[in-house]
Design a protein around this motif. Sequence first.
Motif, short mmCIF file in Angstrom:
data_model
loop_
_atom_site.label_atom_id
_atom_site.label_comp_id
_atom_site.label_asym_id
_atom_site.label_seq_id
_atom_site.Cartn_x
_atom_site.Cartn_y
_atom_site.Cartn_z
N VAL A 38 0.83 -1.20 0.00
CA VAL A 38 0.00 0.00 0.00
C VAL A 38 0.87 1.25 0.00
O VAL A 38 1.85 1.33 0.76
CB VAL A 38 -0.92 0.02 1.25
CG1 VAL A 38 -1.77 1.29 1.27
CG2 VAL A 38 -1.81 -1.22 1.28
N VAL A 39 0.54 2.21 -0.86
CA VAL A 39 1.16 3.53 -0.81
C VAL A 39 0.27 4.39 0.09
O VAL A 39 -0.91 4.61 -0.21
CB VAL A 39 1.27 4.16 -2.21
CG1 VAL A 39 1.86 5.57 -2.10
CG2 VAL A 39 2.13 3.29 -3.12
N GLY A 40 0.81 4.83 1.21
CA GLY A 40 -0.01 5.56 2.17
C GLY A 40 0.82 6.44 3.07
O GLY A 40 2.06 6.40 3.05
N ASP A 41 0.15 7.24 3.86
CA ASP A 41 0.77 8.21 4.75
C ASP A 41 0.45 7.82 6.18
O ASP A 41 -0.70 7.49 6.51
CB ASP A 41 0.21 9.61 4.44
CG ASP A 41 0.96 10.71 5.15
OD1 ASP A 41 1.49 10.47 6.24
OD2 ASP A 41 1.00 11.84 4.62
N GLU A 42 1.48 7.87 7.06
CA GLU A 42 1.27 7.51 8.47
C GLU A 42 0.21 8.38 9.14
O GLU A 42 -0.43 7.96 10.10
CB GLU A 42 2.58 7.63 9.26
CG GLU A 42 3.66 6.64 8.87
CD GLU A 42 4.60 7.22 7.82
OE1 GLU A 42 4.19 8.16 7.11
OE2 GLU A 42 5.74 6.72 7.71
N GLU A 43 0.03 9.60 8.64
CA GLU A 43 -0.94 10.51 9.26
C GLU A 43 -2.37 10.25 8.79
O GLU A 43 -3.32 10.78 9.36
CB GLU A 43 -0.55 11.96 8.97
CG GLU A 43 0.78 12.35 9.60
CD GLU A 43 1.13 13.80 9.34
OE1 GLU A 43 0.23 14.66 9.45
OE2 GLU A 43 2.29 14.08 9.02
N PHE A 44 -2.52 9.43 7.74
CA PHE A 44 -3.84 9.07 7.22
C PHE A 44 -3.82 7.58 6.89
O PHE A 44 -3.92 7.19 5.73
CB PHE A 44 -4.19 9.90 5.99
CG PHE A 44 -4.10 11.39 6.22
CD1 PHE A 44 -5.13 12.08 6.82
CD2 PHE A 44 -2.95 12.09 5.86
CE1 PHE A 44 -5.04 13.45 7.03
CE2 PHE A 44 -2.86 13.46 6.07
CZ PHE A 44 -3.91 14.14 6.67
N LEU A 45 -3.69 6.76 7.92
CA LEU A 45 -3.52 5.32 7.72
C LEU A 45 -4.72 4.72 6.98
O LEU A 45 -5.86 4.82 7.44
CB LEU A 45 -3.37 4.61 9.06
CG LEU A 45 -2.00 4.67 9.74
CD1 LEU A 45 -2.03 3.90 11.05
CD2 LEU A 45 -0.91 4.13 8.83
N PRO A 46 -4.48 4.06 5.85
CA PRO A 46 -5.56 3.41 5.12
C PRO A 46 -5.84 2.02 5.67
O PRO A 46 -5.85 1.01 4.95
CB PRO A 46 -5.00 3.35 3.69
CG PRO A 46 -3.52 3.20 3.88
CD PRO A 46 -3.19 3.99 5.13
N VAL A 47 -6.06 1.96 6.99
CA VAL A 47 -6.27 0.68 7.68
C VAL A 47 -7.52 0.80 8.54
O VAL A 47 -7.71 1.80 9.25
CB VAL A 47 -5.05 0.32 8.57
CG1 VAL A 47 -5.28 -1.02 9.26
CG2 VAL A 47 -3.78 0.28 7.73
N LYS A 48 -8.37 -0.22 8.51
CA LYS A 48 -9.59 -0.20 9.29
C LYS A 48 -9.28 -0.22 10.78
O LYS A 48 -8.28 -0.80 11.22
CB LYS A 48 -10.47 -1.40 8.93
CG LYS A 48 -11.05 -1.34 7.52
CD LYS A 48 -11.94 -2.55 7.27
CE LYS A 48 -12.53 -2.52 5.86
NZ LYS A 48 -13.39 -3.70 5.60
N GLU A 49 -10.15 0.36 11.56
CA GLU A 49 -9.99 0.38 13.02
C GLU A 49 -10.12 -1.03 13.59
O GLU A 49 -10.94 -1.83 13.13
CB GLU A 49 -11.05 1.29 13.64
CG GLU A 49 -10.85 1.56 15.12
CD GLU A 49 -11.76 2.64 15.64
OE1 GLU A 49 -12.10 2.60 16.84
OE2 GLU A 49 -12.14 3.54 14.85
N SER A 50 -9.24 -1.34 14.55
CA SER A 50 -9.24 -2.64 15.24
C SER A 50 -9.14 -3.80 14.26
O SER A 50 -9.87 -4.80 14.36
CB SER A 50 -10.50 -2.79 16.10
OG SER A 50 -10.59 -1.76 17.06
N SER A 51 -8.21 -3.70 13.30
CA SER A 51 -8.11 -4.72 12.26
C SER A 51 -6.76 -5.44 12.19
O SER A 51 -6.64 -6.44 11.49
CB SER A 51 -8.40 -4.10 10.89
OG SER A 51 -7.42 -3.12 10.56
N VAL A 52 -5.75 -4.95 12.93
CA VAL A 52 -4.43 -5.57 12.84
C VAL A 52 -3.91 -5.92 14.24
O VAL A 52 -4.30 -5.31 15.23
CB VAL A 52 -3.41 -4.65 12.12
CG1 VAL A 52 -3.85 -4.38 10.69
CG2 VAL A 52 -3.24 -3.33 12.85
#
Length: 242
Positions: A38-52
């Motif tokens: 994934v290309v993403g920014d730490e300040e706008f994590l493209p990860v669902k809440e409570s998923s990892v």
Amino acid sequence: MSGAIEKLIMMDTSYDMVKLCKDAEEDASNKNIETSFVVGDEEFLPVKESSVDLVISCLGLHWTNDLPGAMIQSRLALKPDGLFLAAILGGETLKELRIACTVAQMEREGGISPRLSPLAQVRDAGNLLTRAGFNLPGVDVDEYTVKYPSALELIEHLRAMGETNALLQRNHMLKRETALATASVYESMFAAEDGTIPATFQVIYMTGWKEHHSQQKAKSRGSATISFKDIKKQFSDGGSSG
């Protein structure tokens, strides 16, 4: 948090870096782990809440504009009892270069402009973890000294790494005469007997857990059954009898 890794998400702000990781993964022999790139920014994590179950950040968080906010997003992405592991560059990193550049700029330009990004101090790391809402925060630190043939080679290395100054309000151009003066000051102040110059890199390691009922909890204030005075007396008696 238990069990083998079944799914892995690798993220970076750089498309080229993500592609390198993906190409390396395709060449790897272990194909049992499902991996997303994934290309993403730490300040706008493209990860669902409570998923990892686990978030690992390796020498990237010092580039964020909002470090506490990025850490909060990491905590929100974790499942209960999930673990956050991060390594960031600390404030003692490149201290020799900061001193040399400051002296050279004062001599040549009559003032200073930051040439390196501001970095967190060790004393701030625990507060950052607590502020982000992590339980059982832990902080450790290591310092590494890397030897370079000259200060100019160190500067070129930092430019190639993209590790100079991320501040928007900065002087983008380092004048040639200032760069040469920085190298001269660096070598006169810090050069070793063999002619090399040292560069300090401080790495701060932070660990924190997302809240879970199974975790240890601090006792309530005033619940202690033994006073520090009694403990001190016990050690004093033990020391005198030995």
